[in-house]
Design an enzyme around this catalytic site. Structure first.
Site, mmCIF file in Angstrom:
data_model
loop_
_atom_site.group_PDB
_atom_site.id
_atom_site.type_symbol
_atom_site.label_atom_id
_atom_site.label_comp_id
_atom_site.label_asym_id
_atom_site.label_seq_id
_atom_site.Cartn_x
_atom_site.Cartn_y
_atom_site.Cartn_z
ATOM 1 N N ASP A 1 -0.169 64.258 79.126
ATOM 2 C CA ASP A 1 -0.168 65.128 80.440
ATOM 3 C C ASP A 1 0.845 64.960 81.273
ATOM 4 O O ASP A 1 1.300 66.054 81.913
ATOM 5 C CB ASP A 1 -1.437 64.503 81.099
ATOM 6 N N ASN B 1 -4.197 70.260 77.274
ATOM 7 C CA ASN B 1 -5.682 70.002 77.951
ATOM 8 C C ASN B 1 -5.370 69.067 79.126
ATOM 9 O O ASN B 1 -6.277 68.360 79.498
ATOM 10 C CB ASN B 1 -6.425 69.473 76.849
ATOM 11 N N ASP C 1 -14.275 59.498 86.113
ATOM 12 C CA ASP C 1 -13.598 58.979 84.615
ATOM 13 C C ASP C 1 -14.071 57.673 84.478
ATOM 14 O O ASP C 1 -13.895 57.106 83.389
ATOM 15 C CB ASP C 1 -12.081 59.315 85.061
ATOM 16 N N GLU D 1 -12.582 67.062 79.189
ATOM 17 C CA GLU D 1 -11.808 67.366 78.279
ATOM 18 C C GLU D 1 -12.927 67.610 77.146
ATOM 19 O O GLU D 1 -12.576 68.427 76.050
ATOM 20 C CB GLU D 1 -10.887 66.130 77.780
ATOM 21 N N HIS E 1 -9.490 61.290 75.021
ATOM 22 C CA HIS E 1 -9.082 60.067 75.369
ATOM 23 C C HIS E 1 -9.919 58.801 76.021
ATOM 24 O O HIS E 1 -10.003 57.719 75.352
ATOM 25 C CB HIS E 1 -7.866 59.947 76.214
ATOM 26 N N ARG E 2 -10.750 59.079 76.804
ATOM 27 C CA ARG E 2 -11.898 58.491 77.415
ATOM 28 C C ARG E 2 -13.172 58.082 76.609
ATOM 29 O O ARG E 2 -13.513 56.998 76.615
ATOM 30 C CB ARG E 2 -12.336 59.095 78.733
ATOM 31 N N LYS F 1 -3.023 60.626 75.641
ATOM 32 C CA LYS F 1 -3.168 61.573 76.686
ATOM 33 C C LYS F 1 -2.761 60.816 77.960
ATOM 34 O O LYS F 1 -2.209 61.548 79.090
ATOM 35 C CB LYS F 1 -4.613 62.216 76.823
#
Length: 422
Positions: free
Chosen positions: A55, A97, A299, A327, A376-377, A402
């Site tokens: 990112d 993204n 998040d 995302e 990613h999360r 990311k």
């Protein structure tokens, strides 16, 4: 571990408390804010403690396309030299993204004289940006996003307008932050106000205001949900970026699920990022609250949800509707993958996520191939399930690049065996 990751990792439960010292990467949210502010300033700024990830690399590359010099003296620093203005790029800005970069630059390029297209990958093209485009149009800036999502075409005249503009920030606080950071280039003072009281993760606006003031902006709150920004531009400065609180949530989850202790080198109450509030909730495991409002720590919700799967009682996550436009649809993704581990472990109720919880999962072998949805999360949070359950396989582990490129190295460094899988 190699930089080239396998298609999947199967996690071997360590069967013991995990302990050690781990330095989380720099904050993505702050890194992308101060990269932009340094680019808009005249002179050279030194940014230390920065995150180098997909990112932030995309943000830095886009700034380079607009005449900004971005150098990387070491693995955690940027040296940014700007002229006080961005120049029209020779081609559309592609931001993958990266939501922060896409929203922030959509407003910032309105200060350019010329036409700029801000675009992203197929996932970014599903993420709403219409409220920000509407606010730019209200300021007299010609911006157009036919689908309501990127790509966005901005036809700038070198100015950012003046006066009052309202923005619907119920989907994302990033719309407010984007307008705030561009507002010092107005023809006069610009007042940015919320249309209604709803805002996703208000704490991130506070991060924006702190960063702006560090770079010389004059901004004052004029009421509940309204800010007046003076046309000061920015001045170059040196700025140290704190560690990423969202990344820290995985380390707090490791502590909770293994009974270990991870020294992050920073206390939870020293973070200025809103996700740090999750520390107190995770620390209550296995007696996490029956209802958790995730609206101001969005998040952190996937991390807390996976930890909650092993809690002594069900947990309902509320205030998280915005997770549907991240995302991926994170409410659905978390529910789907928890149910892949054990059917009935989670359910969606409207925009709430209910984790039914089953402490008896610990110690079982429940083979499950976890889809990560390019998110990613999802990958990082579901890796935590593998600390207590055998057979958890994370697909596409490389997606963690990311925001946390060293995530798997971190787990291996703590003694977690990661078995490459197909």
């Amino acid at each position: 571990m190699s930089n080239a990751l396998p298609p999947a990792y199967t996690i071997v439960p360590p069967g013991r408390p995990l302990a050690g010292r781990v330095a989380p990467p720099g904050s993505k949210s702050i890194t992308n804010r101060v990269l932009l502010l340094a680019a808009l300033a005249e002179g050279t700024s030194h940014l230390t403690g920065a995150l180098k990830s997909k990112d932030t690399v995309l943000m830095a590359r886009a700034l380079g396309q607009m005449g900004v010099t971005v150098e990387e003296p070491d693995a955690t620093s940027f040296r940014v030299t700007g002229t006080g203005r961005l120049a029209a790029p020779p081609a559309p800005l592609f931001l993958g993204n990266a939501g922060t970069a896409t929203r922030f630059l959509t407003a910032a390029v309105a200060t350019i004289e010329g036409t700029v297209i801000v675009d992203g990958d197929e996932d970014m093209r599903l993420r709403p940006i219409k409220p920000l485009v509407d606010a730019l149009n209200a300021l007299g800036i010609a911006a157009d996003a036919p689908s309501g999502c990127p790509p966005v075409t901005i036809r700038g005249n070198g100015r950012f307008g003046k006066g009052r503009v309202e923005v619907d920030a119920s989907l994302s606080s990033q719309y407010v932050s984007a307008l705030l950071m561009a507002a010092p280039f107005g023809d006069g003072p610009v007042e940015i106000a919320l249309a209604g009281k709803d805002i996703g993760a208000r704490g991130y606006v506070d991060l924006t205001l702190a960063a702006m003031r560090a770079f010389g902006a004059s901004v004052a709150e004029t009421g509940d949900g309204a800010w007046l920004v003076q046309p000061t531009g920015y001045r170059a400065t040196d700025f140290h970026i704190e560690p990423d609180a969202s990344a820290a949530t995985y380390l707090w989850g490791i502590e909770a699920l293994t009974g270990g202790h991870i020294d992050l080198g920073i206390a939870a109450d020293a973070f200025t990022q809103p996700d740090a509030a999750s520390r107190a909730l995770i620390a209550q495991f296995p007696d996490m609250p029956a209802v958790i409002d995730g609206s101001q720590m969005q998040d952190a919700v996937p991390t807390m949800a996976v930890v909650a799967a092993f809690n002594d009682r069900p947990v309902r996550f509320v205030g998280i509707a915005n997770l549907r436009v991240k995302e991926t649809d994170r409410i659905r993704a978390v529910a789907n993958e928890l149910n892949r581990i054990r059917p009935g472990l989670a359910r969606e109720e409207g925009d709430d996520l209910v984790v039914v919880a089953d402490p008896g999962l610990s110690g079982q072998t429940l083979p499950a191939r976890i889809r990560t949805y390019h998110d990613h999360r999802i990958a990082m949070s579901f890796a935590l399930a593998g600390l207590r359950i055998g057979g958890i396989t994370i697909l596409d582990p490389a997606c963690t690049g990311k925001t946390y490129p060293d995530y798997w190295d971190m787990l291996a460094g703590l003694g977690v065996d990661l078995v490459p899988a197909e």
